[in-house]
Design a protein around this motif. Structure first.
Motif: not given
Length: 265
Positions: A46-48, A54-56, A69-71, A235-244
């Protein structure tokens, strides 16, 4: 307070004033569900994609520290209950603001369910945490839902009340369910003087449904989203975040966001 403003810039895009938050606190309520079994990989992805935070829960911060990785901003969740409880809508505090500070948190979050059996205790905890956050200059994300008996948590009046309670008790960002249309959600935003972000709810059938919901909320004046399952189980969470990102930070259309999911940029 300058400390709170500095930390808010770690979880909100300073150019757009909006945010993409991906909660991954579900391990306490539901166990190691699909998408967050490997918490490091989930956060990396999701950072990518460009998520702001994120909430942890505190234990996942300790074992999931990335160092590469990305901050990405960190929000430590203070509330908990499990799906096994007979009254799972009753949340209790399991972490403190001071613990979150020691973990390097940029913000903390709490969860309140209006109408639940222990509403009084959750509101009391909200007030207490809000006060401590002010003392330390720590931003507070309040997740507020209407989940009492016979309550419709998506009813615009219920959601508007939830959002207003978040602001009234000192939250810096309020997370509530989407009401189903820009027209009704506008009333929610109108009555809440602090930024409002939408929850994602249960896993949706299609990615288009998720994007349409986010687009509608942004049209109504939302300042972003805090969506878990529909992001980390994509299915692809990197792309999903990019779409959002296209919808939240670039004011793009649903079709433009879908084109990113389908492989375009």
């Amino acid at each position: 307070m300058i400390g709170k403003l500095v930390r808010l810039e770690r979880i909100i895009n300073r150019e757009t004033g909006k945010t993409i938050i991906v909660p991954m606190d579900h391990g306490v309520s539901s166990g190691p569900i699909e998408g967050i079994t490997d918490i490091k990989k989930a956060v990396d992805d999701v950072a990518e994609g460009g998520a702001n935070a994120v909430v942890l829960h505190k234990g996942m911060v300790k074992v999931g520290h990335r160092g590469r990785g990305k901050d990405i901003g960190l929000i430590v969740h203070l509330s908990a209950s499990t799906d096994w409880a007979p009254t799972k809508n009753d949340k209790t505090l399991v972490c403190t603001v001071e613990e979150a500070i020691k973990l390097g948190a940029d913000a903390v979050s709490i969860h309140v369910n209006l109408g639940a059996d222990l509403e009084r205790e959750m509101l009391r905890d909200f007030g207490f945490v809000s006060r401590v956050c002010e003392e330390w200059g720590m931003p507070l994300l309040a997740m507020v839902y209407g989940r009492g008996k016979d309550m419709n948590q998506y009813d615009p009046k219920v959601v508007a009340h939830c959002a207003r309670i978040g602001a009234e008790l000192g939250a810096d960002i309020v997370k509530v369910p989407y009401t189903g249309s820009p027209e009704t959600f506008y009333k929610v935003v109108e009555g809440c003087p602090v930024p409002v972000v939408i929850a994602g709810g249960p896993k949706m059938k299609t990615e288009r449904e998720v994007l349409e919901m986010v687009y509608g909320a942004m049209q109504a004046g939302a300042k972003g989203l805090s969506i878990g399952r529909n992001v980390f189980q994509a299915k692809d969470r990197v792309k999903m975040v990019r779409a959002l990102y296209e919808l939240v930070h670039k004011n793009g259309s649903v079709e433009q966001a879908l084109s990113i999911l389908e492989g375009g940029e």
